[in-house]
Design an enzyme around this catalytic site. Sequence first.
Site, PDB file in Angstrom:
ATOM      1  N   ASP A 291       2.081  21.755  17.538  1.00 33.41           N
ATOM      2  CA  ASP A 291       3.189  21.614  16.592  1.00 33.41           C
ATOM      3  C   ASP A 291       4.521  22.158  17.131  1.00 33.41           C
ATOM      4  OD1 ASP A 291       4.763  21.323  14.342  1.00 33.41           O
ATOM      5  OD2 ASP A 291       3.480  22.422  12.994  1.00 33.41           O
TER       6      ASP A 291
ATOM      7  N   HIS B  74      -1.174  19.505   8.455  1.00 36.50           N
ATOM      8  CA  HIS B  74      -1.123  20.747   7.676  1.00 36.50           C
ATOM      9  C   HIS B  74      -2.047  20.638   6.453  1.00 36.50           C
ATOM     10  CE1 HIS B  74       2.037  21.890  10.322  1.00 36.50           C
ATOM     11  NE2 HIS B  74       2.908  21.035   9.817  1.00 36.50           N
TER      12      HIS B  74
END
Lengths: 479, 479
Positions: A346, A295
Site C-alpha cells: 500500500d 482494507h
Amino acid sequence: MAPPLPPAYFLPRALLAEGWARDVLLTCRPDGRIATVAAGMACPPGAVRLPGAALPGLANLHSHAHQRAIAGLGEAAGPGNAGPGNAGPGAAGDSFWSWREAMYRAVAALDPPLFEAVAAQLYVEMLKSGFTTVAEFHYLHHAPDGRPYADPAEMSLRVLAAAATAGIGLTLLPVLYAAGGFGGAPAGPGQRRFVHDIDGFLRLLARLRALTQPAGGQPDGALPGVVLGVAPHSLRAVPPEALAALLAAAPDGPVHIHVAEQPREVADCLAQTGQRPVEWLLAHARPDARWCLVHATHMTGAETAALAASGAVAGLCPTTEANLGDGIFPAEAFLAAGGRFGIGSDSHISVSPVEELRWLEYAQRLATGRRAVLAGGPGRSTGRALFDAALAGGTAASGHGPAGLVAGGRADIVVLDTSHPLLLARDGDALLDSWIFAGNAPLVRHVVAAGRHVVADFRHAAEAAVARRFAAAMTTLAE
Amino acid sequence: MAPPLPPAYFLPRALLAEGWARDVLLTCRPDGRIATVAAGMACPPGAVRLPGAALPGLANLHSHAHQRAIAGLGEAAGPGNAGPGNAGPGAAGDSFWSWREAMYRAVAALDPPLFEAVAAQLYVEMLKSGFTTVAEFHYLHHAPDGRPYADPAEMSLRVLAAAATAGIGLTLLPVLYAAGGFGGAPAGPGQRRFVHDIDGFLRLLARLRALTQPAGGQPDGALPGVVLGVAPHSLRAVPPEALAALLAAAPDGPVHIHVAEQPREVADCLAQTGQRPVEWLLAHARPDARWCLVHATHMTGAETAALAASGAVAGLCPTTEANLGDGIFPAEAFLAAGGRFGIGSDSHISVSPVEELRWLEYAQRLATGRRAVLAGGPGRSTGRALFDAALAGGTAASGHGPAGLVAGGRADIVVLDTSHPLLLARDGDALLDSWIFAGNAPLVRHVVAAGRHVVADFRHAAEAAVARRFAAAMTTLAE
C-alpha cells in the site's frame, strides 16, 4: 535488464502445491510460466541449483508506488495532536486525513522520470523481500497542474517501465477518481492529478488495452507478465453512475476498490446512502471472485460473512493500516466464514510479506488474547496458513493465473537462506513459522520472477543502477 | 574478543544530549565510558571516522536469553485452538500458557555450553540491531533435573561469558523464583530449573557479588560493563515474605519484576490478595526509580497514573507481548502522566529496537484511530520521542549511568547507514522517523559498545565464530 531464461531450476527443498518436496526440477516456458515441475529428480547439467528452502513468490496486491518517496516522512505530529480519533480534514488531530494532505503536497513534484525512478526502486525492494508480482493501484495520472500529459498514459507507461526494469510481474490497475468525496463533491487541489470524467478514463483504458493486449485475449497480455484491470478508487471518489459505466466497460479482469478503511468513510457513506460501504457495494456492485476489496477494515459481522461468501478477495495492508491508524480487520471471523485474502504494502511504509503477515496475526492476538488465531485448526502452522492464504488470494486478485509452483503458474520462486541462524535446524512448515515470525534479518537469498533469476545471493541484478537513479530523484525532490 | 580501545571516534553527524550536531569528536576512558564529547571539531589523526548518523546505543531492558533457541518454534496451533482467551494451563486454547509449557519442554535440554552458545548468538544479534546493553532476567539456574550445579552460579557465568564474547553491556538480574503460582503453589516439573528458597538465592547473590564487584562499590562493578541487580520473578512466583527478604538483601541497584502481563494473572492476584498486581506492588513494595515493572499491560487508569508517579520504569516488550497475545500497554495515558519506559526483546521472537518502537506506537494507533500518538506534542517527531524515551528509561532501568552521548556515559554509539535508499535525503529527526518507521532493511552500519568498535560495516567482529557455535548447538538441540 532481465537475465535470460535458464533451461531449468533445481530446488533441493521446495514447497509445492502438494506440500514440501525434495529435489525438485522446474522448467520454464518462454512466457515465464512453469512448463514442468517434478520432485525426486537429479540436477541435470545446465540447471540452476538454488539451495535453501524454495517457496512460491507472493503477490503484492495493493501498491501506490509514488508513496515510496515519502516513506517515513509523515511521522511528525501535526498541530493539535490531542484531537479526537478519525478527525476529518481540517479538524484538529493527527490522523489518516492529515497524513493524506501531507502526502498530496509531497507528491506534487513527481514528474514522470522521478516517478519511474521511485517505482523502480520500490519494485526492486519488493522482489528482494519475496513479492514477485505487484498490483499497482495507479491514480497519479496527470501533470502537477491537473492537465493530462500529451500521452494521457504517460504515467502508466512509467509504471510499466519500472516493472520491466525490476523484472516484477505487474497488474496495472488504472484508477478512476471522479469526485473529491461522497455526493460528487468536487476534487480538491491536491487531487487534481488523479481526476478523470468517465469518458476520459475510458479513453485511457482503451490506450492501455492497446499497449498491453494488442492481440487481445492472452491471459497475460502481450507485455510479458502484465495483467490489466481497473480500479474505481472508492465509493467516495466514484459516484454510482460512474461505477456502473466503469464496470460495463470492463466486463472481465481484476476490479480493485478501496473500501471501509476509516470510520469517517463509513459514517459519510451511511449519511449519503443509508448503507455502510461494504454493505452498499455488496448490494449494488455484486462483487465476485474477480474483485478485491482493499482494507474492508470496518465491517459488521453480517458484512464480514457476506463479503466472505461473495468470493471477492479482501486486500489487507496491515502495516499501512497500522501506520494510518485505520483499525484491525476482522480476520478470524472472515476466515471462519471461508473468506479469501491477500496482502499489499500500500503506502510502502514497510515493504515485506513478513511484516504484513506477522502483524496481521499479531493484531488478532492483541485483540483476542489468544495465539495462532489464524492457523485454521489444531496442529496447523500459523506461518503456513498465512502464507497459503496470501498466496492463493493475492495471486487470484492479481489475475496471474494458478497460484503456487504448478505447471502453468508463473515461474516465481523465492528461496530462503536456510544457513542463516534464524532458520538453522528448521524443516517443513517450521521454516515458514520462523521466516514469518522470528527475527528481523533479510532471509530471501534468491528470487526467480517469470523464470528469470532476478535476485541472486541477496542482490538484485539491477539494484545498483536503480538505487543511483532513486538517489538522484530523492535529492531533486528534497530541493 | 573485543578489539582494543581506539583513541577517539569522529562522528560527522550525531545525536547529542543537546540535539543533532556535526563533526563530533568523542574520546573514551579506559573503562569504556565517554571522556569528552565536542561538536564542530576536526578529525584528528588516529581517530576512527564513522560516517552516517550516530545515535546513542539503546538498552535492551528485558531478556530471557535461552528463549532465543525456540524463536519461531511456538507458532503452530495447539490442540483445541478454538478455546477462549487467556485460558489457564491445561485448558483448551492456544495462549500464553500453552506457549509457556512448550517453552519449558524445549529448554529442558540446554546445558551450560549450549546455553552460552545461544546467548552469545543472541547478544551479537542485539548489537547488530542497535542494542548496546542487555538486562538479562536470568532464571535458568539449575541442571535439568532441578539440582544446583557444582557452582550454583554456573549458568550465570555463562551469561557473563556470552556478554563478554559479544562485547555487549550487561545488567545481570538473577531471578528469585520461589513458587509455582499464587499462594505459594509448588513449582511444576517444567519450573524445577528455576526454583530457589530464599536462603539458596541469597547465597547465589553473594557469589555473583563477589564475581562482579569484588572491591565493592564501583557503579559498574569490577567486570567492565556489568551491573548486578535482582529480579523477583513475579508476584505469582514470589510470595510476600520472600519478596521482603529479597529487597532487604538488595538495598540498591536495579530491581526488575514481571507484572500484569496476562488477565489471568490479574484475576489470580485479585482472588489471592484482593488487589490487582500493579496495585498490590505499589502498595506493598513501594517501587521507585531503581525498579522496572516489566509488561504492566493490564492496569486501571489509577494504576497507570500511580505507576507513572512512582518513578519506576515500565519495561515494554511490544513484539513479545503481541506474539503471546498479552495485550496493549496504556502508553498514551502513562506518558501523559509523566511515566518512563524502556524496551526489551524478552522472548526474542524479534530482536530489534525498530520493531519494538514501531509497533509500540502502531498498537496505540490501532487502538485510538490516531497517528503520532506518542510523539508528545505538536510538531514533534514520533521517532525521536520514542527513541529519547526508550534511551532514558532503558538506561536508567539497567543501572548503566547517564544516558546518551555525554561525558561519563557509556561510550555506546550506533551509526545508521545514511547512504541506504531508506535514509537518503533525510536529516535530523527525520532520520529517526525513517529508521524506526520505514522499510525493513538493516540500517545499523557501525556499533561501538563501551568504546569498542564491535560492529563494523554491518559485521560483528566475532559473528562467524559465534554463529558456528550456535549452529552446532541448534543441531544438538534438534537431535
